[in-house]
Design an enzyme around this catalytic site. Structure first.
Site: not given
Length: 420
Positions: A96, A9-11
């Protein structure tokens, strides 16, 4: 202990001059969350608070400050904090999920997403936001379920914090943390600790705690990620993970990273940056922070899943912003299953109007070739038109505040019209 599988998940990205041209800092984030989770875009004006007031965050109450800054947030609609956002002073933060050797606290405390909002509400520079976050981390700790579910999903947090002049990466492990200052070029964070030996600020007991646990011998050069992670950090920039892919995409465009390039990076499916599946990109943000203080910062949000078929809509802070009603989810007050004990026994319909229309449009784009193609073309044209208008504002320094109060809401209306 067996290392858990790598999270998905997520950047978060930032480009500073000279990687970004025109004396601008460009910030971007994809929020990758459970596919059925609604992300809303909300605005809270600056406010004054009485001395000693309490502030109810997602799970715990903390002491409120006397004054909070205006913020615009993209957040999972069930919680108090935010995945990403900006404030009226041009500070942007994205967080993050990260894991490591330190156990994640099982109890309820501040979520990393609460810390994102608190940093934005309480600080007018990136470094002051870092101070706010680490002070609150020390005082209240981080912890609690990060998913609207009775299945526990918990993690430590890393943050990318930017303003008009600089950026900071802040990475945490329980209450311990390290921070790296980014003064030029490119930087990205993903779901792993990435600060190695360039540590510009740190928790006063960071190294001693590592020594006491046998993670560091006290003699070789201290490497935060290598010491506090499960993974082999020497391989991070050469591995095929999203952290590496994100860095490659930034590096490919180094020197010419604009808002459009950042949007293109966030839309990249091949790299995994634009995530699909059970966890997917549920909201995206791009901000342009001019280094000239007389020019406005411009923040683009989708408020809908999958940036490849969403519109990045512009927002500029001015007094009297029109309420963002059509990207704001319904509220349920004390009857919200998040507030009741035990938590998460049911899941209400949190879809806002734009989400509902976009959900129907996404089905058309997938199943009706010609109609879907035409719809996609129209939303792409709408976005291009808005980017062009924002570029004109940045070039000419001319801002019509009467129009800007409706800027985001008007673009939402135009998007809704395309969906029919």
């Amino acid at each position: 202990m067996v290392p858990r599988p790598p999270p998905l998940s997520c950047d978060t990205f930032v480009a500073l001059p000279p990687a970004a041209p025109g004396g601008r800092v460009v910030f971007g984030k994809n929020s990758d969350r459970p596919a059925d989770e609604v992300q809303e875009v909300v605005h809270f004006p600056a406010a004054a608070h009485p001395p000693g007031a309490a502030l109810e965050c997602t799970y715990i109450s903390i002491e409120q400050v006397e004054r909070t800054h205006a913020v615009v947030l993209s957040r999972p609609s069930w919680l108090w904090g935010a995945e990403m956002g900006a404030n009226e002073h041009g500070v942007c933060i994205g967080n993050e999920a990260v894991w490591g050797r330190e156990e994640v606290c099982g109890g309820e405390a501040l979520l990393g997403m609460d810390l994102v909002r608190l940093g934005l509400e309480r600080a007018d520079t990136a470094e002051k936001a870092l101070n706010v976050i680490v002070d609150l981390l020390e005082k209240y700790g981080q912890g609690g379920n990060c998913m609207e579910s009775n299945m526990a999903f918990t993690y430590h947090n890393s943050f990318l914090i930017a303003d008009r002049k600089e950026a900071w990466v802040l990475e945490t492990s329980g209450k311990y943390w390290a921070a790296e200052k980014v003064e030029g070029g490119i930087r990205n964070i993903s779901n792993q600790l990435s600060i190695t030996t360039k540590i510009d600020r740190e928790h006063p007991e960071l190294k001693e705690y590592a020594k006491s646990n046998g993670w560091w011998d006290g003699e070789k050069e201290f490497d935060f990620a290598a010491t506090y992670s499960f993974v082999n950090t020497a391989r991070m920039t050469t591995s095929g993970g999203r952290y590496c892919e994100g860095y490659k995409l930034l590096n490919k465009h180094k020197g010419s990273i604009t808002s459009e390039i950042m949007m293109e990076i966030l839309r990249d499916k091949e790299s995994g940056i634009n995530m699909e599946g059970g966890f997917m990109t549920t909201g995206s943000m791009v901000s342009v922070l001019p280094q000239q203080p007389n020019l406005p910062c411009i923040h683009f949000f989708t408020g809908t899943p999958d940036p490849a078929r969403s519109v990045f809509k512009p927002f500029i802070f001015v007094p009297g912003i029109t309420p963002l009603l059509k990207t704001t989810s319904p509220t349920f007050g004390p009857d919200d299953p998040v507030k009741k004990q035990p938590r998460f026994q049911s899941k209400p319909d949190r879809r806002h109007e734009l989400y509902k229309k976009h959900e129907s449009a996404a089905v058309v784009m997938e199943t009706t070739k010609d109609k879907g193609k035409e719809m996609l073309k129209k939303i792409q044209e709408l976005e291009k038109q808005k980017i062009s208008q924002m570029e004109s504002i940045l070039q000419n320094g001319c801002l019509d505040t009467k129009q800007v109060v409706n800027l985001f809401s008007q673009c939402v209306e135009e998007e809704l019209k395309i969906y029919g």
